[in-house]
Design a protein around this motif. Sequence first.
Motif, PDB file in Angstrom:
ATOM      1  N   MET A   1      33.241 -47.118 -10.293  1.00  0.00           N
ATOM      2  CA  MET A   1      34.295 -46.634 -10.781  1.00  0.00           C
ATOM      3  C   MET A   1      35.662 -47.621 -11.095  1.00  0.00           C
ATOM      4  SD  MET A   1      36.733 -43.522  -9.541  1.00  0.00           S
ATOM      5  CE  MET A   1      35.151 -42.484  -9.168  1.00  0.00           C
ATOM      6  N   ARG A   2      35.999 -47.881 -12.248  1.00  0.00           N
ATOM      7  CA  ARG A   2      37.125 -48.690 -12.477  1.00  0.00           C
ATOM      8  C   ARG A   2      38.391 -47.896 -12.316  1.00  0.00           C
ATOM      9  NH1 ARG A   2      37.762 -53.380 -14.909  1.00  0.00           N
ATOM     10  NH2 ARG A   2      35.503 -53.527 -15.289  1.00  0.00           N
ATOM     11  N   LEU A   3      39.238 -48.433 -11.524  1.00  0.00           N
ATOM     12  CA  LEU A   3      40.712 -48.111 -11.331  1.00  0.00           C
ATOM     13  C   LEU A   3      41.827 -48.804 -12.046  1.00  0.00           C
ATOM     14  CD1 LEU A   3      40.379 -47.204  -7.463  1.00  0.00           C
ATOM     15  CD2 LEU A   3      39.978 -45.786  -9.360  1.00  0.00           C
ATOM     16  N   LEU A   4      42.824 -48.182 -12.571  1.00  0.00           N
ATOM     17  CA  LEU A   4      43.922 -49.008 -12.885  1.00  0.00           C
ATOM     18  C   LEU A   4      45.152 -48.633 -11.973  1.00  0.00           C
ATOM     19  CD1 LEU A   4      45.731 -50.740 -14.878  1.00  0.00           C
ATOM     20  CD2 LEU A   4      45.940 -48.952 -16.281  1.00  0.00           C
ATOM     21  N   VAL A   5      45.435 -49.675 -11.236  1.00  0.00           N
ATOM     22  CA  VAL A   5      46.592 -49.552 -10.259  1.00  0.00           C
ATOM     23  C   VAL A   5      47.816 -49.906 -10.838  1.00  0.00           C
ATOM     24  CG1 VAL A   5      47.506 -50.040  -7.851  1.00  0.00           C
ATOM     25  CG2 VAL A   5      44.938 -49.605  -8.317  1.00  0.00           C
ATOM     26  N   VAL A   6      48.867 -49.216 -11.086  1.00  0.00           N
ATOM     27  CA  VAL A   6      50.180 -49.657 -11.541  1.00  0.00           C
ATOM     28  C   VAL A   6      51.044 -49.447 -10.469  1.00  0.00           C
ATOM     29  CG1 VAL A   6      51.589 -49.320 -13.260  1.00  0.00           C
ATOM     30  CG2 VAL A   6      49.408 -48.636 -13.795  1.00  0.00           C
ATOM     31  N   GLU A   7      51.384 -50.744 -10.064  1.00  0.00           N
ATOM     32  CA  GLU A   7      52.588 -51.061  -8.727  1.00  0.00           C
ATOM     33  C   GLU A   7      53.244 -51.976  -9.002  1.00  0.00           C
ATOM     34  OE1 GLU A   7      54.512 -50.732  -6.038  1.00  0.00           O
ATOM     35  OE2 GLU A   7      52.979 -49.251  -5.516  1.00  0.00           O
ATOM     36  N   ASP A   8      54.450 -51.873  -8.921  1.00  0.00           N
ATOM     37  CA  ASP A   8      55.538 -53.036  -9.095  1.00  0.00           C
ATOM     38  C   ASP A   8      55.622 -53.876  -7.798  1.00  0.00           C
ATOM     39  OD1 ASP A   8      57.151 -51.265  -7.728  1.00  0.00           O
ATOM     40  OD2 ASP A   8      58.839 -52.119  -8.358  1.00  0.00           O
ATOM     41  N   ASP A   9      55.249 -53.523  -6.880  1.00  0.00           N
ATOM     42  CA  ASP A   9      55.478 -54.376  -5.327  1.00  0.00           C
ATOM     43  C   ASP A   9      54.186 -55.187  -5.417  1.00  0.00           C
ATOM     44  OD1 ASP A   9      55.285 -55.563  -2.878  1.00  0.00           O
ATOM     45  OD2 ASP A   9      56.951 -53.951  -2.262  1.00  0.00           O
ATOM     46  N   VAL A  10      54.316 -56.544  -5.461  1.00  0.00           N
ATOM     47  CA  VAL A  10      53.334 -57.298  -5.731  1.00  0.00           C
ATOM     48  C   VAL A  10      52.406 -57.293  -4.457  1.00  0.00           C
ATOM     49  CG1 VAL A  10      52.442 -59.586  -5.671  1.00  0.00           C
ATOM     50  CG2 VAL A  10      54.258 -58.756  -7.440  1.00  0.00           C
ATOM     51  N   HIS A  11      53.283 -57.095  -3.234  1.00  0.00           N
ATOM     52  CA  HIS A  11      52.213 -57.436  -1.929  1.00  0.00           C
ATOM     53  C   HIS A  11      51.524 -55.901  -1.791  1.00  0.00           C
ATOM     54  CE1 HIS A  11      54.177 -61.285  -1.019  1.00  0.00           C
ATOM     55  NE2 HIS A  11      55.499 -60.628  -1.247  1.00  0.00           N
ATOM     56  N   VAL A  12      52.162 -54.699  -1.926  1.00  0.00           N
ATOM     57  CA  VAL A  12      51.597 -53.614  -1.741  1.00  0.00           C
ATOM     58  C   VAL A  12      50.411 -53.203  -2.747  1.00  0.00           C
ATOM     59  CG1 VAL A  12      52.066 -50.984  -2.282  1.00  0.00           C
ATOM     60  CG2 VAL A  12      53.806 -52.139  -1.119  1.00  0.00           C
ATOM     61  N   ALA A  13      50.716 -53.893  -4.051  1.00  0.00           N
ATOM     62  CA  ALA A  13      49.492 -54.067  -4.755  1.00  0.00           C
ATOM     63  C   ALA A  13      48.416 -54.732  -4.282  1.00  0.00           C
ATOM     64  CB  ALA A  13      49.882 -54.510  -6.307  1.00  0.00           C
ATOM     65  N   ALA A  14      48.581 -56.001  -3.872  1.00  0.00           N
ATOM     66  CA  ALA A  14      47.447 -56.757  -3.375  1.00  0.00           C
ATOM     67  C   ALA A  14      46.727 -56.126  -2.333  1.00  0.00           C
ATOM     68  CB  ALA A  14      48.204 -58.269  -3.105  1.00  0.00           C
ATOM     69  N   ALA A  15      47.513 -55.508  -1.301  1.00  0.00           N
ATOM     70  CA  ALA A  15      46.807 -55.129  -0.124  1.00  0.00           C
ATOM     71  C   ALA A  15      45.909 -53.989  -0.776  1.00  0.00           C
ATOM     72  CB  ALA A  15      48.051 -54.430   0.789  1.00  0.00           C
ATOM     73  N   LEU A  16      46.537 -52.998  -1.563  1.00  0.00           N
ATOM     74  CA  LEU A  16      45.903 -51.754  -2.018  1.00  0.00           C
ATOM     75  C   LEU A  16      44.722 -52.105  -2.635  1.00  0.00           C
ATOM     76  CD1 LEU A  16      45.721 -48.855  -2.331  1.00  0.00           C
ATOM     77  CD2 LEU A  16      47.225 -48.783  -4.048  1.00  0.00           C
ATOM     78  N   SER A  17      44.854 -53.116  -3.772  1.00  0.00           N
ATOM     79  CA  SER A  17      43.590 -53.494  -4.438  1.00  0.00           C
ATOM     80  C   SER A  17      42.541 -53.927  -3.508  1.00  0.00           C
ATOM     81  CB  SER A  17      43.808 -54.373  -5.386  1.00  0.00           C
ATOM     82  OG  SER A  17      45.126 -54.163  -6.116  1.00  0.00           O
ATOM     83  N   SER A  18      42.839 -54.627  -2.619  1.00  0.00           N
ATOM     84  CA  SER A  18      41.772 -55.358  -1.685  1.00  0.00           C
ATOM     85  C   SER A  18      40.963 -54.202  -0.806  1.00  0.00           C
ATOM     86  CB  SER A  18      42.667 -56.397  -0.506  1.00  0.00           C
ATOM     87  OG  SER A  18      41.680 -56.783   0.558  1.00  0.00           O
ATOM     88  N   VAL A  19      41.771 -53.277  -0.259  1.00  0.00           N
ATOM     89  CA  VAL A  19      41.225 -52.186   0.440  1.00  0.00           C
ATOM     90  C   VAL A  19      40.277 -51.247  -0.654  1.00  0.00           C
ATOM     91  CG1 VAL A  19      41.557 -49.968   1.483  1.00  0.00           C
ATOM     92  CG2 VAL A  19      43.015 -51.785   1.746  1.00  0.00           C
ATOM     93  N   LEU A  20      40.865 -51.226  -1.908  1.00  0.00           N
ATOM     94  CA  LEU A  20      40.093 -50.330  -2.895  1.00  0.00           C
ATOM     95  C   LEU A  20      38.626 -51.160  -3.290  1.00  0.00           C
ATOM     96  CD1 LEU A  20      42.974 -48.842  -5.044  1.00  0.00           C
ATOM     97  CD2 LEU A  20      41.657 -47.661  -3.498  1.00  0.00           C
ATOM     98  N   ARG A  21      38.560 -52.200  -3.460  1.00  0.00           N
ATOM     99  CA  ARG A  21      37.558 -53.177  -3.685  1.00  0.00           C
ATOM    100  C   ARG A  21      36.604 -53.380  -2.611  1.00  0.00           C
ATOM    101  NH1 ARG A  21      41.759 -56.934  -6.208  1.00  0.00           N
ATOM    102  NH2 ARG A  21      41.246 -56.660  -8.483  1.00  0.00           N
ATOM    103  N   ARG A  22      37.119 -53.172  -1.299  1.00  0.00           N
ATOM    104  CA  ARG A  22      36.147 -52.967  -0.165  1.00  0.00           C
ATOM    105  C   ARG A  22      35.309 -51.714  -0.087  1.00  0.00           C
ATOM    106  NH1 ARG A  22      40.235 -55.218   2.999  1.00  0.00           N
ATOM    107  NH2 ARG A  22      40.588 -53.701   4.124  1.00  0.00           N
ATOM    108  N   HIS A  23      35.945 -50.530  -0.841  1.00  0.00           N
ATOM    109  CA  HIS A  23      35.305 -49.314  -1.043  1.00  0.00           C
ATOM    110  C   HIS A  23      34.496 -49.126  -2.015  1.00  0.00           C
ATOM    111  CE1 HIS A  23      38.012 -48.299   2.554  1.00  0.00           C
ATOM    112  NE2 HIS A  23      37.192 -47.517   2.792  1.00  0.00           N
ATOM    113  N   GLY A  24      34.380 -50.325  -2.864  1.00  0.00           N
ATOM    114  CA  GLY A  24      33.331 -50.262  -3.917  1.00  0.00           C
ATOM    115  C   GLY A  24      33.958 -49.916  -5.474  1.00  0.00           C
ATOM    116  N   PHE A  25      35.286 -49.876  -5.367  1.00  0.00           N
ATOM    117  CA  PHE A  25      35.913 -49.924  -6.591  1.00  0.00           C
ATOM    118  C   PHE A  25      36.279 -50.986  -7.409  1.00  0.00           C
ATOM    119  CE2 PHE A  25      37.357 -46.229  -4.015  1.00  0.00           C
ATOM    120  CZ  PHE A  25      37.248 -45.101  -4.627  1.00  0.00           C
ATOM    121  N   GLU A  26      36.147 -51.109  -8.722  1.00  0.00           N
ATOM    122  CA  GLU A  26      36.611 -52.032  -9.533  1.00  0.00           C
ATOM    123  C   GLU A  26      38.228 -51.819  -9.827  1.00  0.00           C
ATOM    124  OE1 GLU A  26      33.861 -53.390 -13.084  1.00  0.00           O
ATOM    125  OE2 GLU A  26      32.880 -51.635 -12.420  1.00  0.00           O
ATOM    126  N   VAL A  27      38.768 -52.829  -9.619  1.00  0.00           N
ATOM    127  CA  VAL A  27      40.245 -52.729  -9.811  1.00  0.00           C
ATOM    128  C   VAL A  27      40.815 -53.606 -10.810  1.00  0.00           C
ATOM    129  CG1 VAL A  27      42.579 -52.588  -8.485  1.00  0.00           C
ATOM    130  CG2 VAL A  27      40.487 -51.935  -7.403  1.00  0.00           C
TER     131      VAL A  27
END
Length: 242
Positions: A1-27
């Motif tokens: 499943m491909r997710l589009l994460v729209v988040e202005d905080d670079v650090h929050v976005a990077a951490a969230l993207s990393s977790v989501l990818r570990r759960h098998g999502f494309e981000v």
Amino acid sequence: MRLLVVEDDVHVAAALSSVLRRHGFEVDLAHTAGSALELLDRGPDVMLLDLGLPDRDGFDLCGRVRAVLDIPVIMVTARADVRSRIHGLDLGADDYLVKPYDVGELIARIHVVSRRRSPGNGAGATAPPGRRPAQALCDGRIELDRLRRSIRVDGTPVTLTRKEFDLFATLAREPGVVFRREQLISEIWNTSWQGNHRTLEVHVASLRAKLALTGVIETVRGVGYRIVAAPERPGENALPLG
């Protein structure tokens, strides 16, 4: 499943993207509304939308995405007040999650909204996410192209302001269904209903004049407005002379 994460905080976005990818999502990651709109062409299955964006309010971005792409939207934001929650859901968000949140809950909500929109899940199933083609309305007399933000009546282009187009496109999402005045104000003007009824009435009147089709936008007294199935042509029901 491909997710589009729209988040202005670079650090929050990077951490969230990393977790989501570990759960098998494309981000796909966007830090602005502009970059999010560009990434729609990649065909995301779900959008996670922060509201505090640097170039455009997230509410406005949600409305623009809703006009061209039928995908689940989860608003993920620090705005915890009830008015923002209601406004987000009125705009068409499928879910609303307040920061800070548990990542496990976010992932569960992603799966829930995805199942709701997936084909083959019974009554109410919808087609797979994708761009909406030009829409024919009123027995084919009106052609609405959401991608090009254009309208033709009987083959002739009609020039509308941005808000006029947004108003018509909103009503056209569900022809025949009545949209409450407060919902239209919330969705198109990103504000509350109080004191804005005159603004809505003026735009409806202008739309009616430009479309020049009798009865295409019907007023449901005390409730709101809707698009009817088959408006009359000017003079269509006039008595013959002589």
